[in-house]
Design an enzyme around this catalytic site. Sequence first.
Site, PDB file in Angstrom:
ATOM      1  N   HIS A  14       0.819  -1.207   0.000  1.00  0.00           N
ATOM      2  CA  HIS A  14       0.000   0.000   0.000  1.00  0.00           C
ATOM      3  C   HIS A  14       0.858   1.264   0.000  1.00  0.00           C
ATOM      4  CE1 HIS A  14      -3.213   2.604   2.182  1.00  0.00           C
ATOM      5  NE2 HIS A  14      -3.557   2.479   0.919  1.00  0.00           N
ATOM      6  N   HIS A  56      -1.649  11.288  -2.026  1.00  0.00           N
ATOM      7  CA  HIS A  56      -2.960  10.801  -1.614  1.00  0.00           C
ATOM      8  C   HIS A  56      -3.932  11.937  -1.355  1.00  0.00           C
ATOM      9  CE1 HIS A  56      -6.033   9.553   1.305  1.00  0.00           C
ATOM     10  NE2 HIS A  56      -6.012   8.398   0.661  1.00  0.00           N
TER      11      HIS A  56
END
Length: 248
Positions: A14, A56
Amino acid sequence: MALPPWPYPLWIAHRGAGKLAPENTLAAFRLGAAHGYRMYECDAKLSADGVVFLLHDTTLERTSNGHGVAGERTWTELSRLDAGGWHSRAFAGEPPATLASVARHCQANRHWLNIEIKPTPGAELETGRVVAAEAQRLWVHQPDRLPLLTSFRPESLLGAKQAAPDLPRGLLLDTLWSGWEAQAADLQVQALICNQALWDRPLVRLARAQGWRMLAYTVNDEWAAERLIDLGLDGIITDRVDLFAPVS
């Protein structure tokens, strides 16, 4: 229904190795590789001048020494930021990464990439188009390692479908919102990437009936990983590259 070919590994790091290193940086990808991972997830958005880079959040404050909306800054401005010092002194001075730099890393190691299209609000369709076109350009010479394009935003997946219809796509789901099945079918996705808590046997049966591959995020506990493997999932996205040893 017969499922389409699926070349990707089960275990996916991730945001690179985004807990042990600053997320979405090349340092995180290198650390994931050092732990044996062969596929990574990352978040991609557009700078003000159209460069695809990794981040992000909509804003810069959490994961850099910058301020404000990232998509309102040019790549020249963004490239000067420190994207590692927030994590720890060991990574101070780590620069932001472009999709091009990550592509070079993956291709040099013959690894795979899951690119989450993470648009600045209001730029969903255009971000999907540009990210997909850039991914198609970057991977043109490595067609056996094509990236998987995913997004929570159907508009971004539509843009990706328009720009690079041959690149595989996946719909991200945090909840099973009304109309998600029809949306996934319209977008001709190859995969569903769901919050791990959503996966149960009825959802698995539905996904298999539609020919969709099944992935889960973000899985950091052994009991959760065992449950998902027992359900037959095709991909597990984890922060814990130090806990789970990926296997072929």
